[in-house]
Design a protein around this motif. Structure first.
Motif, PDB file in Angstrom:
ATOM      1  N   GLN A 103     -14.475  23.533  21.244  1.00  0.00           N
ATOM      2  CA  GLN A 103     -13.055  23.344  20.957  1.00  0.00           C
ATOM      3  C   GLN A 103     -12.347  24.683  20.751  1.00  0.00           C
ATOM      4  OE1 GLN A 103     -13.166  20.940  17.434  1.00  0.00           O
ATOM      5  NE2 GLN A 103     -13.740  19.057  18.516  1.00  0.00           N
ATOM      6  N   ARG A 125     -21.957  18.124  28.183  1.00  0.00           N
ATOM      7  CA  ARG A 125     -21.610  17.138  27.170  1.00  0.00           C
ATOM      8  C   ARG A 125     -20.464  17.675  26.322  1.00  0.00           C
ATOM      9  NH1 ARG A 125     -25.997  15.754  23.005  1.00  0.00           N
ATOM     10  NH2 ARG A 125     -24.168  14.987  21.888  1.00  0.00           N
ATOM     11  N   GLU A 126     -19.754  16.758  25.687  1.00  0.00           N
ATOM     12  CA  GLU A 126     -18.768  17.133  24.692  1.00  0.00           C
ATOM     13  C   GLU A 126     -19.525  17.354  23.389  1.00  0.00           C
ATOM     14  OE1 GLU A 126     -15.339  17.639  24.931  1.00  0.00           O
ATOM     15  OE2 GLU A 126     -15.886  17.657  27.054  1.00  0.00           O
ATOM     16  N   ALA A 127     -19.476  18.561  22.887  1.00  0.00           N
ATOM     17  CA  ALA A 127     -20.282  18.927  21.724  1.00  0.00           C
ATOM     18  C   ALA A 127     -19.769  18.245  20.461  1.00  0.00           C
ATOM     19  CB  ALA A 127     -20.284  20.436  21.542  1.00  0.00           C
ATOM     20  N   GLU A 128     -20.712  17.875  19.610  1.00  0.00           N
ATOM     21  CA  GLU A 128     -20.421  17.397  18.258  1.00  0.00           C
ATOM     22  C   GLU A 128     -20.696  18.547  17.284  1.00  0.00           C
ATOM     23  OE1 GLU A 128     -19.158  14.505  17.428  1.00  0.00           O
ATOM     24  OE2 GLU A 128     -19.165  13.679  19.472  1.00  0.00           O
ATOM     25  N   PRO A 129     -20.071  18.527  16.113  1.00  0.00           N
ATOM     26  CA  PRO A 129     -20.248  19.644  15.174  1.00  0.00           C
ATOM     27  C   PRO A 129     -21.704  19.981  14.864  1.00  0.00           C
ATOM     28  CG  PRO A 129     -18.442  18.249  14.453  1.00  0.00           C
ATOM     29  CD  PRO A 129     -19.063  17.556  15.621  1.00  0.00           C
ATOM     30  N   SER A 159     -26.038  25.573  14.772  1.00  0.00           N
ATOM     31  CA  SER A 159     -25.128  24.534  15.252  1.00  0.00           C
ATOM     32  C   SER A 159     -23.729  25.068  15.558  1.00  0.00           C
ATOM     33  CB  SER A 159     -25.024  23.414  14.218  1.00  0.00           C
ATOM     34  OG  SER A 159     -24.362  23.885  13.049  1.00  0.00           O
ATOM     35  N   HIS A 160     -22.981  24.264  16.279  1.00  0.00           N
ATOM     36  CA  HIS A 160     -21.585  24.591  16.578  1.00  0.00           C
ATOM     37  C   HIS A 160     -20.795  24.796  15.285  1.00  0.00           C
ATOM     38  CE1 HIS A 160     -20.817  23.934  20.994  1.00  0.00           C
ATOM     39  NE2 HIS A 160     -22.068  23.531  20.895  1.00  0.00           N
ATOM     40  N   ASP A 212     -24.303  19.492  16.749  1.00  0.00           N
ATOM     41  CA  ASP A 212     -25.104  19.808  17.927  1.00  0.00           C
ATOM     42  C   ASP A 212     -25.532  21.271  17.901  1.00  0.00           C
ATOM     43  OD1 ASP A 212     -24.877  17.262  18.896  1.00  0.00           O
ATOM     44  OD2 ASP A 212     -23.392  17.747  20.439  1.00  0.00           O
ATOM     45  N   GLU A 272     -13.941  22.134  15.016  1.00  0.00           N
ATOM     46  CA  GLU A 272     -15.251  21.741  14.508  1.00  0.00           C
ATOM     47  C   GLU A 272     -16.387  22.207  15.397  1.00  0.00           C
ATOM     48  OE1 GLU A 272     -14.612  17.446  14.151  1.00  0.00           O
ATOM     49  OE2 GLU A 272     -14.623  17.733  11.972  1.00  0.00           O
ATOM     50  N   THR A 273     -16.077  22.638  16.611  1.00  0.00           N
ATOM     51  CA  THR A 273     -17.119  23.096  17.530  1.00  0.00           C
ATOM     52  C   THR A 273     -16.682  24.385  18.218  1.00  0.00           C
ATOM     53  OG1 THR A 273     -16.301  21.914  19.498  1.00  0.00           O
ATOM     54  CG2 THR A 273     -17.772  20.696  18.009  1.00  0.00           C
TER      55      THR A 273
END
Length: 232
Positions: free
Chosen positions: A7, A145-149, A171-172, A151, A3-4
């Motif tokens: 990942q 930071r741990e990226a969110e989709p 976005s990611h 972000d 999703e990112t």
């Protein structure tokens, strides 16, 4: 499915297939992403994390630009693709508008910054020994930071045909989806090569080139577009 970008790149960190070919230089995905992780660690260490961690990239299509993109993905901060065709007040406006606190530049583009008011912005010459030493000495990466989709992965500027260019958030998850769509349409695999001639500060270069390579594991060849040398 990833999703990112964060990942996805992590999944390639032990991949020993070819990632970048540029002139007589080559990097595997393992080598490329190790360098990117070190750069991310060094930049996070330099950044004021009380402010948005926005890193500008005034770089051509090069291994350094590819490293900065991967570093941003792994590090969870925002890369701002600065249009290398801009000059003077327009260039400064783009850098300020995207709220860069760090600015990566190479020897080809550092002269564009001469005479600009860059107060509050740390300019880093990616080709200097000082910068290479700082990256080499960086500790293991702890992402900002741990990226969110949703972000922002990159800020990419519009062309400015109707006024000053606008910074657009990319976005990611958009990178993941764009890459996956083209990989499926053209059956791209890790045996293929992505010739990256569209500017990597531009949405097409990112969405239709780089995103395809990281999603498929294909090799990347960064290049300045040339009609006479394209087929070669």
């Amino acid at each position: 499915m990833f999703e990112t970008v964060q990942q996805l790149l992590r999944s390639r960190m032990n991949d020993d297939t070819l990632a970048i070919a540029c002139g007589d230089q080559a990097w595997t995905w393992r080598e490329h992403l190790a360098e990117a992780a070190a750069e991310a660690s060094a930049l996070i260490g330099l950044a004021d994390t009380a402010r948005p961690v926005h890193v500008g990239a005034l770089l051509g299509n090069s291994p350094a630009m590819l490293r900065s993109m991967a570093a941003a993905g792994l590090g969870g901060y925002v890369l701002c693709g600065i249009n290398t065709t801009r000059r003077g007040a327009g260039l400064l406006s783009d850098i300020r508008r995207s709220d860069c606190q760090l600015l990566l530049a190479d020897s080809d583009h550092l002269p564009l910054l001469d005479g600009l008011d860059l107060d509050g912005i740390t300019v880093l010459d990616v080709g200097s020994q000082r910068y290479r030493d700082a990256v080499a000495a960086a500790p293991p990466l702890t992402p900002w930071r741990e990226a969110e989709p949703a972000d922002t992965f990159m800020m990419i500027f519009t062309s400015g045909t109707s006024g000053d260019p606008k910074a657009v958030r990319f976005s990611h998850v958009m990178a993941i989806l764009c890459g996956a769509s083209l990989i499926g349409q053209y059956d791209v695999t890790a045996d293929d090569v992505c010739y990256l001639s569209m500017p990597l500060f531009h949405s097409n270069g990112v969405a239709a080139g780089w995103a395809v390579a990281i999603g498929s594991g294909a090799a990347m060849v960064p290049a300045r577009f040339s009609t006479s040398r394209f087929l070669a």
